[in-house]
Design an enzyme around this catalytic site. Structure first.
Site: not given
Ligand code: BGP
Length: 475
Positions: A373
């Site tokens: 990610e």
């Molecule tokens: C991480 C998670 C995701 C996600 C991302 C972005 O913490 O694994 O599920 O969504 O962050 O965060 P956000 O959607 O709160 O901006």
């Protein structure tokens, strides 16, 4: 970059699928989280309340649209797509003996569709979406029986998809729950709701031990099912920098880092590090940890370390520097880093931090890493049917540049890079739609209105070039 580098995108089932009760699915913990003002109120309701809005109930309707969406991923040239299997589609309550065939069939079809385009699935087993029933009946991961329920779920899906899925992750961002001061992370990681005055830290450590044991069991079982499986753990990388060159600041940054790293330490080395055992001893904590658990931890070490990277934090022991706190995840002692800008959601923008963590982790563990990610949440503007998301392109370009330096100049072994929210998902921490991440815009608003139409953004065409050139063409 390696020839077979896994460029792609990432989502989680609960943030995109919707269809929250379709095909025999049970209620998950993501289904009881309200939207709209989640940032402010962070409301976690007990069950579904009339009059509240639950954005994950329809997500972005990926459950119905997945073929169209995967076609778009294929157009970008994705080599890899990360998603999760919603546990409550397979075991609606979590504690059943037999799985829900309709749920299994959905993921059969999804993985087949990916394979049709030679897109490698990367599957997270637990991404903030455990069956809600396990919270109500067992108090979530505070109960040892969860190990068995999770192991059954993991074994079921690994056996079922053994010829379709090679890359797995056990628990998403398992370290989030160490932010025990907030209600949201212990709940989303582990289904923990606290009593007034409860020693939260103690509860979270116990829950995390059960999860570590369950993760190791899944790794062991997975390797028996298919020795080719690559099974990783997953943490949120939040590197801590010392605000000054004071040695005390350096030590503090190291301690803050350990709040996340201890979990990777156990997953990767198969035992608890000395600093955690010492912390427990000082606090007088005694946990339900058996000899058998310790053996399982040793035998179930992961093959690679997956992590998310969004931003870095800065800390100091100097009381005269104003603490801003990390609005999202930190311990509260964070201060502003004068060298870094931030997104409208207060997340620092720090591409070099990605190179830093890649090196930090590779030095520490010497196993392959996977950036599962990384992404840029922003309120994109739809103008004349187009989205010119140049700031997202800039953000990703700079991060990819730093990742390449880690690989080409520092010798770090990186398996792949999957951009978070490759198609606009429901935001996890705020429940919003307007915090958009995708290469593909989804016409859905914070209140759920919209046509759900998919529209490629400028970044869609940019990323296509990046993948086609294996990361060479970034401009
Ligand atoms: C991480 C998670 C995701 C996600 C991302 C972005 O913490 O694994 O599920 O969504 O962050 O965060 P956000 O959607 O709160 O901006």
């Amino acid at each position: 970059m390696k020839k077979d580098f896994l460029w792609g995108g990432a989502v989680a089932a609960h943030q995109v699928e919707g269809a929250y009760l379709a095909g025999g699915k049970g209620l998950s913990i993501a289904d009881v989280m309200t939207g709209g003002s989640r940032t402010v109120a962070r409301r976690i309701t007990k069950g579904i309340e009339e009059g509240s809005y639950y954005p994950n109930h329809e997500g972005i309707r990926f459950y119905e649209h997945y073929k169209e969406d995967i076609r778009l991923f294929a157009q970008m040239g994705f080599k890899c797509f990360r998603t999760s299997i919603a546990w409550s589609r397979i075991f609606p309550n979590g504690d059943e003996e037999t799985p829900n065939e309709e749920g299994l069939r959905f993921y059969d079809a999804l993985f087949d569709e990916l394979r049709k385009y030679q897109i490698e699935p990367l599957v997270t087993l637990s991404h903030f979406e455990m069956p809600y029933h396990l919270v109500e009946k067992y108090g979530g991961w505070r109960d040892r029986r969860l190990i068995g329920f999770f192991a059954r779920f993991a074994e079921t899906v690994m056996e079922r998809y053994k010829d379709k899925v090679k890359y797995w992750l056990t628990f998403n961002e398992i370290n989030n729950q160490m932010i025990v001061e907030t209600d949201i992370y212990p709940f989303t990681n582990s289904g923990l709701l606290f009593e007034e005055g409860e020693d939260r830290k103690k509860t979270v450590y116990q829950a995390a031990h059960y999860e570590l044991t369950a993760s190791a069991l899944a790794v062991k079982k997975g390797h028996e099912i298919n020795p080719e499986f690559q099974i990783g753990c997953m943490i949120a990388a939040m590197p801590y920098y010392p605000y000054s060159s004071r040695p005390e600041d350096m030590l503090l940054a190291q301690q803050e880092d350990r709040r996340s790293l201890w979990l990777a330490d156990v997953h990767i080395r198969g035992h608890y590090p000395a600093y955690i055992r010492k912390e427990w001893e000082k606090a007088g904590y005694r946990f339900d940890i058996t000899e058998e658990d310790l053996r399982i931890l040793k035998e179930g070490c992961v093959d690679y370390l997956g992590f998310s990277y969004y931003y870095s934090n800065t800390v100091t022991t100097d009381q005269s520097v104003e603490a801003t706190g990390d609005k999202i995840m930190g311990s509260g002692s964070e201060v502003e880093n004068p060298y870094l800008p931030a997104t409208p959601w207060g997340w620092t923008i720090d591409p070099v931090g990605l190179r830093y963590v890649l090196n930090q982790y590779y030095d520490r563990y010497e196993i392959p890493l996977f950036v599962v990610e990384n992404g840029f949440g922003y309120e994109d503007l739809l103008e004349d049917g187009q989205i010119h998301d140049t700031n997202r392109i800039h953000f990703l370009r700079e991060h990819i540049r730093e990742m390449k330096k880690a690989v080409d100049e520092d010798g770090v072994d990186v398996l792949g890079y999957t951009v978070w929210g490759c198609i606009d998902p429901v935001s996890f921490s705020t429940g919003e739609m307007r915090k958009r991440y995708g290469f593909i815009y989804v016409d859905k608003m914070d209140d759920g209105s919209g046509s759900y139409e998919r529209i490629p953004k400028d970044s869609f065409y940019w990323y296509k070039k990046v993948i086609a050139s294996n990361g060479e063409e970034l401009d």
